[in-house]
Design a protein around this motif. Structure first.
Motif, PDB file in Angstrom:
ATOM      1  N   VAL A   1       5.894  -1.587   0.309  1.00  0.00           N
ATOM      2  CA  VAL A   1       5.117  -2.667  -0.298  1.00  0.00           C
ATOM      3  C   VAL A   1       3.651  -2.293  -0.101  1.00  0.00           C
ATOM      4  O   VAL A   1       3.160  -2.244   1.020  1.00  0.00           O
ATOM      5  N   ARG A   2       2.969  -2.005  -1.197  1.00  0.00           N
ATOM      6  CA  ARG A   2       1.621  -1.446  -1.080  1.00  0.00           C
ATOM      7  C   ARG A   2       0.651  -2.133  -2.023  1.00  0.00           C
ATOM      8  O   ARG A   2       1.030  -2.621  -3.086  1.00  0.00           O
ATOM      9  N   TYR A   3      -0.583  -2.143  -1.600  1.00  0.00           N
ATOM     10  CA  TYR A   3      -1.671  -2.581  -2.472  1.00  0.00           C
ATOM     11  C   TYR A   3      -2.928  -1.897  -1.977  1.00  0.00           C
ATOM     12  O   TYR A   3      -3.348  -2.101  -0.828  1.00  0.00           O
TER      13      TYR A   3
ATOM     14  N   GLU B   1      11.829   0.407   2.296  1.00  0.00           N
ATOM     15  CA  GLU B   1      11.061  -0.399   1.352  1.00  0.00           C
ATOM     16  C   GLU B   1       9.574  -0.090   1.491  1.00  0.00           C
ATOM     17  O   GLU B   1       9.050   0.050   2.606  1.00  0.00           O
TER      18      GLU B   1
ATOM     19  N   SER C   1       6.837  -4.898   4.015  1.00  0.00           N
ATOM     20  CA  SER C   1       7.195  -6.218   3.495  1.00  0.00           C
ATOM     21  C   SER C   1       5.947  -6.896   2.952  1.00  0.00           C
ATOM     22  O   SER C   1       4.813  -6.543   3.324  1.00  0.00           O
ATOM     23  N   LYS C   2       6.144  -7.892   2.118  1.00  0.00           N
ATOM     24  CA  LYS C   2       5.026  -8.651   1.577  1.00  0.00           C
ATOM     25  C   LYS C   2       4.283  -9.374   2.697  1.00  0.00           C
ATOM     26  O   LYS C   2       3.049  -9.471   2.680  1.00  0.00           O
ATOM     27  N   GLN C   3       5.025  -9.865   3.707  1.00  0.00           N
ATOM     28  CA  GLN C   3       4.399 -10.543   4.833  1.00  0.00           C
ATOM     29  C   GLN C   3       3.458  -9.607   5.596  1.00  0.00           C
ATOM     30  O   GLN C   3       2.344  -9.981   5.956  1.00  0.00           O
ATOM     31  N   GLU C   4       3.908  -8.362   5.833  1.00  0.00           N
ATOM     32  CA  GLU C   4       3.058  -7.381   6.520  1.00  0.00           C
ATOM     33  C   GLU C   4       1.825  -7.049   5.690  1.00  0.00           C
ATOM     34  O   GLU C   4       0.732  -6.853   6.237  1.00  0.00           O
ATOM     35  N   LEU C   5       1.988  -6.974   4.378  1.00  0.00           N
ATOM     36  CA  LEU C   5       0.861  -6.676   3.498  1.00  0.00           C
ATOM     37  C   LEU C   5      -0.171  -7.801   3.554  1.00  0.00           C
ATOM     38  O   LEU C   5      -1.380  -7.554   3.676  1.00  0.00           O
ATOM     39  N   MET C   6       0.302  -9.044   3.505  1.00  0.00           N
ATOM     40  CA  MET C   6      -0.605 -10.199   3.574  1.00  0.00           C
ATOM     41  C   MET C   6      -1.313 -10.238   4.926  1.00  0.00           C
ATOM     42  O   MET C   6      -2.500 -10.577   5.011  1.00  0.00           O
TER      43      MET C   6
END
Length: 287
Positions: A256-258, A254, A265-270
């Motif tokens: 998840v990037r910005y 997976e 994961s979204k949690q790691e991104l946040m």
């Protein structure tokens, strides 16, 4: 790895690089990381800078963060100064390269060291597996004379950053995706084969002249996405051609990037945004 091509790769698709800008307004051509090709596992972005207009590059890339992936900068012509939060500083000159594993986090800047003349180079972003996203940052700097130069046939010149072929090995090491990265220059009609591991994602980006990749004509600033196989046949076009051949093992995880953060994961991104905003982003590499 043998140089003998027993299962030649064909071309799945040819894309024209899209004009865009990044940093403080640097004009680029983007072939991976665009609306037409979001990513090609494990490749996240491929940008080409090719201009002799100073206004297109003079502003450079001011200080910015990265986490969770690797950046490869290869300078064909020109000079770019690099500074980062690990204390690394130097000038990347014509024919030099840097392979930066951002890992848990690094903040860096890239500033042109020239005010006129041709600036030509590339930046490639490669994803890291989830298990490696928070490793200590690592920086491999390569001076031009550290890259093996190979001439497998009359009219063919290869500069090898990563991978093995024709009895030579690129100096880049310790990369989990086992990459191949080679700059290939071919005179008109000159044909060679470039080996690469089967199962790797692979592309050819033509940046000067044109080329025949497998059986497809590929013009300047076009990207050929290759099918599977253990190598590809390349031939210089009517006026010769110069191209990057890049391959790496897919990660199949997976993404998840910005912006400058590429996590699993979204949690790691946040968490990456939180760490950056609260001053907990950068940690020094273990001594």
């Amino acid at each position: 790895m043998s140089d003998t091509i027993t299962n030649a790769r064909g071309v799945a698709r040819v894309l024209r690089a899209m004009d865009t800008s990044d940093g403080a307004g640097v004009s680029l051509k983007r072939s991976i990381g665009s609306p037409q090709l979001d990513m090609l596992d494990p490749f996240l972005m491929l940008d080409s800078l090719s201009t002799d207009k100073a206004d297109d590059y003079i502003a450079g890339f001011p200080e910015h963060p990265h986490r969770g992936f690797e950046t490869v900068t290869y300078m064909v012509e020109g000079a770019m100064r690099h500074q980062d939060s690990m204390g690394n500083e130097g000038v990347l000159r014509s024919g030099g390269a840097q392979w930066m594993t951002a890992g848990s986090g690094i903040v860096h800047s890239e500033t042109p060291e020239q005010e006129n003349g041709l600036m030509q180079g590339f930046q490639l972003w490669i994803n890291l597996p989830a298990k490696d996203k928070m490793i200590d940052p690592r920086y491999q700097n390569l001076e031009p004379d550290e890259l093996p130069e190979i001439s497998p046939a009359a009219g063919a010149q290869l500069r090898l950053l990563a991978g093995s072929m024709y009895g030579e090995a690129g100096p880049i090491n310790g990369i989990s995706t086992d990459p191949v990265f080679v700059d290939v220059k071919l005179d008109a009609g000159c044909e060679i084969s470039v080996p690469m591991p089967e199962g790797h994602s692979a592309v050819v980006y033509v940046f000067i002249g044109d080329a025949v990749v497998a059986d497809k004509d590929v013009p300047t600033h076009h990207l050929a996405i290759l099918k599977d196989g253990n190598g590809v046949t390349l031939k210089g076009g009517a006026n010769g051609g110069r191209m990057l051949v890049i391959a790496a093992r897919p990660i199949h995880e997976e993404v998840v990037r910005y912006g400058p953060f590429v996590m699993s994961s979204k949690q790691e991104l946040m968490q990456a945004f939180d760490d950056y905003q609260n001053g907990n982003f950068v940690r020094k590499a273990a001594s």
